[in-house]
Motif scaffolding. Structure first.
Motif, PDB file in Angstrom:
ATOM      1  N   PRO A 554       0.840  -1.208   0.000  1.00  0.00           N
ATOM      2  CA  PRO A 554       0.000   0.000   0.000  1.00  0.00           C
ATOM      3  C   PRO A 554       0.869   1.250   0.000  1.00  0.00           C
ATOM      4  O   PRO A 554       1.952   1.274   0.582  1.00  0.00           O
ATOM      5  N   ILE A 555       0.409   2.277  -0.687  1.00  0.00           N
ATOM      6  CA  ILE A 555       1.132   3.552  -0.725  1.00  0.00           C
ATOM      7  C   ILE A 555       0.619   4.433   0.419  1.00  0.00           C
ATOM      8  O   ILE A 555      -0.580   4.766   0.462  1.00  0.00           O
ATOM      9  N   LEU A 556       1.494   4.764   1.337  1.00  0.00           N
ATOM     10  CA  LEU A 556       1.124   5.593   2.488  1.00  0.00           C
ATOM     11  C   LEU A 556       1.278   7.061   2.140  1.00  0.00           C
ATOM     12  O   LEU A 556       2.078   7.441   1.280  1.00  0.00           O
ATOM     13  N   SER A 557       0.510   7.877   2.848  1.00  0.00           N
ATOM     14  CA  SER A 557       0.725   9.312   2.724  1.00  0.00           C
ATOM     15  C   SER A 557       2.073   9.649   3.344  1.00  0.00           C
ATOM     16  O   SER A 557       2.635   8.855   4.120  1.00  0.00           O
ATOM     17  N   LEU A 558       2.615  10.821   3.021  1.00  0.00           N
ATOM     18  CA  LEU A 558       3.922  11.206   3.549  1.00  0.00           C
ATOM     19  C   LEU A 558       3.895  11.263   5.069  1.00  0.00           C
ATOM     20  O   LEU A 558       4.840  10.826   5.741  1.00  0.00           O
ATOM     21  N   ALA A 559       2.791  11.762   5.630  1.00  0.00           N
ATOM     22  CA  ALA A 559       2.679  11.850   7.086  1.00  0.00           C
ATOM     23  C   ALA A 559       2.672  10.455   7.714  1.00  0.00           C
ATOM     24  O   ALA A 559       3.333  10.206   8.729  1.00  0.00           O
ATOM     25  N   GLN A 560       1.923   9.516   7.077  1.00  0.00           N
ATOM     26  CA  GLN A 560       1.886   8.144   7.592  1.00  0.00           C
ATOM     27  C   GLN A 560       3.254   7.472   7.498  1.00  0.00           C
ATOM     28  O   GLN A 560       3.663   6.753   8.418  1.00  0.00           O
ATOM     29  N   ALA A 561       3.951   7.718   6.376  1.00  0.00           N
ATOM     30  CA  ALA A 561       5.273   7.120   6.190  1.00  0.00           C
ATOM     31  C   ALA A 561       6.254   7.633   7.238  1.00  0.00           C
ATOM     32  O   ALA A 561       7.046   6.865   7.797  1.00  0.00           O
ATOM     33  N   GLU A 563       5.487   8.796  10.221  1.00  0.00           N
ATOM     34  CA  GLU A 563       5.091   8.246  11.524  1.00  0.00           C
ATOM     35  C   GLU A 563       5.537   6.793  11.662  1.00  0.00           C
ATOM     36  O   GLU A 563       6.036   6.384  12.718  1.00  0.00           O
ATOM     37  N   GLU A 564       5.384   6.011  10.579  1.00  0.00           N
ATOM     38  CA  GLU A 564       5.774   4.608  10.625  1.00  0.00           C
ATOM     39  C   GLU A 564       7.285   4.459  10.780  1.00  0.00           C
ATOM     40  O   GLU A 564       7.768   3.616  11.553  1.00  0.00           O
ATOM     41  N   PHE A 565       8.038   5.293  10.081  1.00  0.00           N
ATOM     42  CA  PHE A 565       9.503   5.248  10.207  1.00  0.00           C
ATOM     43  C   PHE A 565       9.931   5.623  11.623  1.00  0.00           C
ATOM     44  O   PHE A 565      10.790   4.969  12.225  1.00  0.00           O
ATOM     45  N   GLN A 566       9.324   6.695  12.155  1.00  0.00           N
ATOM     46  CA  GLN A 566       9.679   7.155  13.499  1.00  0.00           C
ATOM     47  C   GLN A 566       9.396   6.068  14.534  1.00  0.00           C
ATOM     48  O   GLN A 566      10.201   5.824  15.440  1.00  0.00           O
ATOM     49  N   ARG A 567       8.254   5.395  14.371  1.00  0.00           N
ATOM     50  CA  ARG A 567       7.883   4.331  15.316  1.00  0.00           C
ATOM     51  C   ARG A 567       8.908   3.202  15.284  1.00  0.00           C
ATOM     52  O   ARG A 567       9.378   2.733  16.331  1.00  0.00           O
ATOM     53  N   ARG A 601       1.530   4.494  23.246  1.00  0.00           N
ATOM     54  CA  ARG A 601       0.853   4.182  21.985  1.00  0.00           C
ATOM     55  C   ARG A 601       1.121   2.736  21.554  1.00  0.00           C
ATOM     56  O   ARG A 601       0.234   2.043  21.042  1.00  0.00           O
ATOM     57  N   GLU A 602       2.367   2.282  21.785  1.00  0.00           N
ATOM     58  CA  GLU A 602       2.700   0.905  21.446  1.00  0.00           C
ATOM     59  C   GLU A 602       1.870  -0.068  22.267  1.00  0.00           C
ATOM     60  O   GLU A 602       1.385  -1.084  21.744  1.00  0.00           O
ATOM     61  N   ALA A 603       1.694   0.259  23.538  1.00  0.00           N
ATOM     62  CA  ALA A 603       0.886  -0.604  24.418  1.00  0.00           C
ATOM     63  C   ALA A 603      -0.562  -0.642  23.953  1.00  0.00           C
ATOM     64  O   ALA A 603      -1.214  -1.704  23.946  1.00  0.00           O
ATOM     65  N   GLU A 604      -1.076   0.508  23.528  1.00  0.00           N
ATOM     66  CA  GLU A 604      -2.457   0.572  23.034  1.00  0.00           C
ATOM     67  C   GLU A 604      -2.623  -0.259  21.760  1.00  0.00           C
ATOM     68  O   GLU A 604      -3.604  -0.981  21.586  1.00  0.00           O
ATOM     69  N   LEU A 605      -1.628  -0.153  20.878  1.00  0.00           N
ATOM     70  CA  LEU A 605      -1.690  -0.920  19.631  1.00  0.00           C
ATOM     71  C   LEU A 605      -1.662  -2.419  19.895  1.00  0.00           C
ATOM     72  O   LEU A 605      -2.386  -3.190  19.265  1.00  0.00           O
ATOM     73  N   GLN A 606      -0.827  -2.842  20.871  1.00  0.00           N
ATOM     74  CA  GLN A 606      -0.746  -4.259  21.211  1.00  0.00           C
ATOM     75  C   GLN A 606      -2.055  -4.748  21.822  1.00  0.00           C
ATOM     76  O   GLN A 606      -2.536  -5.846  21.534  1.00  0.00           O
TER      77      GLN A 606
END
Length: 615
Positions: A554-561, A563-567, A601-606
């Protein structure tokens, strides 16, 4: 049947029948009536037009006159007994050949005209067959298309002809020829655009007997300006669609073409369509091959294809390590070409003339791997009926490539380390060691540092192998290298399997760029090989390559990309710091509260993932 008796200047005579719609006379070998040993005869000196019982001789070269009964002529309908002088050669015209067959034909009303029509049609098919035969030769496509137009002009008795092709949605004059088999300059200016437009629109053949007096076309500027007389235009069709036209004309004679002429040219064009398509396909493949070779010239490094920045870094490392004798560890996902890199290092090293040995440590059972590596003596184990050297001895003086080194059992890792340190090996069942002079290059798709931490790989062996590390990027991260490699593989398997697939559809190229390619180049190669064998179209689609929508990244928006890299990056640094939040915040130069919020946030996602899994 009419014929001529040719008397050459040396006195030799021969009889030649006139059965073609147009018969060329000249010194050229390709003329229908070749005149030998007469320097005064032009290559294409004259032609004889045959319509029913009438034969008309017309000079072609104004500087080389034609005499009929001693008088210079521009055009002359031949009668029984006329003598035609071409240079120093004489042609005696006979209107009949009183053979039994001809007498029988004359006895039946209309038989002669039917015979002439049949002969004209037969001549057309002979010319088409000759063109088809030439297509199999090594002549250029342009020369073949010119030959086709020469034949079309000959069977219609036109004085010029044009092959028009639809290229890039535009009609282009590909061939323009005259009666002398010469190319015509400024061909577009000699065509009637209104006649061409009607044939393209209707997809039907068209005959215009007297264009200047034709009510449909006499108002056309192109017809008036060109002072057109007789014109025929027939479409070239592929699956019901026009891809080109054959256009022939005669600007000196009105009513030159009959309905029979049009039918003959239509049949000729129907058969020629297949030949033209094939000729254009060959030309397209040749151009594609040349374009690919030019593209590869700028992207190749030895046998390796690729010019992205990450591969350029790989090439720099190869240049630096190839001339040395140090060990190299190549890492990367499966199918990225690790063995190809090892080959290139060997080829550029001082050991290039020595052997290059390969052993896959993950493909050989553990109880046989030691024997494969170091050899065995007779009787060392059941089935060892003779003493045999191993890969180490076979590669002496050269390079040994240990693929999938991460799969090697721990017991053998010890023996391999000793062999590398001492540069000696001992066969299974033997007590004597043998010196070996080899360079070792190892490769793996595993993370050996994690394997060391898990106790599955020896740390001392890792450092012995990993003197220089070369990492190969996955195919999906190599940008346009993917497309260049795909085109190279397509050309390779086209040649191997005799396929005529020309390339990839635009949608297939887009899908290839978006696909993750977990098997990398090996997966791409297998998909293309299968598609070349099974595909019946000229261009491979995403379906041919078995690329499904759900397989695409999937192609992510720049903001999503971002955020995903930072995470992922924060998690990576936390792991390196054993979960120490303060040290991680200091390393990343951020406020510690940023790390705390990230962990929340990681805990919430899990937690969300766990709830979804339970549902």
């Amino acid at each position: 049947m009419p014929h001529v008796v040719i008397t050459q200047r040396n006195g030799q005579q021969r009889r030649e029948p006139l059965f073609r719609a147009i018969t060329t006379v000249g010194s050229g070998a390709d003329c229908d009536l070749p005149i030998d040993d007469d320097e005064s005869v032009a290559r294409c000196h004259a032609h004889i037009q045959l319509t029913g019982d009438t034969a008309v001789v017309v000079p072609i070269d104004a500087s080389r006159p034609v005499l009929v009964n001693g008088r210079k002529v521009k055009s002359h309908a031949l009668a029984e007994g006329d003598v035609v002088e071409v240079g120093q050669t004489r042609l005696l015209f006979r209107s009949q050949d009183l053979s039994d067959e001809d007498e029988a034909a004359e006895a039946v009303p209309g038989a002669a005209s039917r015979s002439d029509a049949a002969q004209s049609e037969l001549s057309a098919y002979r010319r088409l067959h000759e063109f088809s035969r030439r297509l199999m030769s090594n002549a250029s496509t342009q020369a073949l298309l010119e030959t086709l137009m020469d034949e079309a002009i000959a069977i219609t008795r036109a004085d010029k002809g044009f092959l028009i092709l639809l290229e890039d949605r535009q009609l282009n004059v590909r061939v323009a020829r005259n009666l002398k088999r010469e190319n015509i300059e400024e061909a577009v200016s000699q065509l009637s655009d209104s006649i061409v437009a009607k044939v393209v629109r209707s997809k039907l053949p068209l005959i215009v007997s007297d264009a200047l007096n034709d009510t449909e076309f006499n108002s056309s500027l192109s017809v008036v300006n060109l002072r057109l007389c007789s014109v025929m235009c027939v479409p070239l069709l592929e699956k019901g669609e026009v891809f080109g036209l054959i256009y022939v004309g005669n600007d000196r004679v009105a009513n030159m073409f009959t309905q029979t002429s049009l039918e003959l040219l239509t049949v000729f064009a129907a058969q020629a369509s297949l030949l033209v398509q094939n000729a254009l396909l060959v030309e397209g493949l040749t151009k594609d091959k040349k374009a690919l070779e030019d593209e590869l010239a700028g992207t190749r490094y030895g046998d390796i294809i690729g010019s992205c920045d990450s591969m350029k870094e790989v090439y720099k490392r190869i240049e630096k390590v190839a001339t040395t004798d140090i060990s190299v560890l190549i890492t990367g996902e499966t199918g990225t070409g690790k063995e190809l890199i090892a080959h290139e290092i060997h080829r550029r090293s001082p050991r290039a003339k020595g052997p290059f040995g390969v052993i896959n440590c993950g493909a050989i059972p553990e109880n046989l791997l030691e024997s494969e590596l170091f050899g065995h003596v007779r009787g060392a184990f059941t089935g060892a009926v003779a003493t045999r050297a191993g890969k180490f001895q076979a590669a002496d003086g050269g390079t040994l490539f240990l693929d999938e080194i991460g799969e090697m059992p721990p017991m053998l890792q010890v023996k391999l380390l000793r062999a590398l340190q001492e540069k000696t090996v001992t066969k299974v069942g033997d007590t004597r060691s043998e010196p070996v002079d080899i360079r070792v290059i190892a490769a793996t798709n595993k993370n050996l540092e994690q394997e060391i931490a898990a106790g599955r790989f020896r740390e001392d062996l890792y450092y012995r192998l990993n003197v220089v590390h070369i990492h190969l990027p996955p195919l999906c991260e190599r940008g346009e290298d993917l497309i260049v490699i795909a085109k190279f593989l397509l050309a390779k398997y086209n040649k191997e399997y005799g396929s005529k697939v020309r390339g990839f559809s635009s949608r297939a190229l887009q899908s290839m760029r978006k696909h993750r390619w977990p098997g990398n180049i090996r997966q791409l190669e297998n998909r293309i090989k299968r598609a070349v064998v099974l595909c019946e179209r000229s261009f491979l689609s995403e379906e041919d390559l078995d690329i499904r929508l759900e397989d695409l990244e999937p192609i992510l928006s720049l903001a999503q990309a971002k955020e995903e890299f930072q995470r992922r990056y924060i998690n990576q640094i936390l792991g390196r710091n054993n979960g120490n939040r303060t040290k991680t915040a200091r390393d990343l130069d951020v406020d510690p509260r940023t790390i705390y919020r990230h962990l929340e946030r990681e805990a919430e996602l899990q937690e969300q993932g766990g709830e979804t899994g339970e549902g």
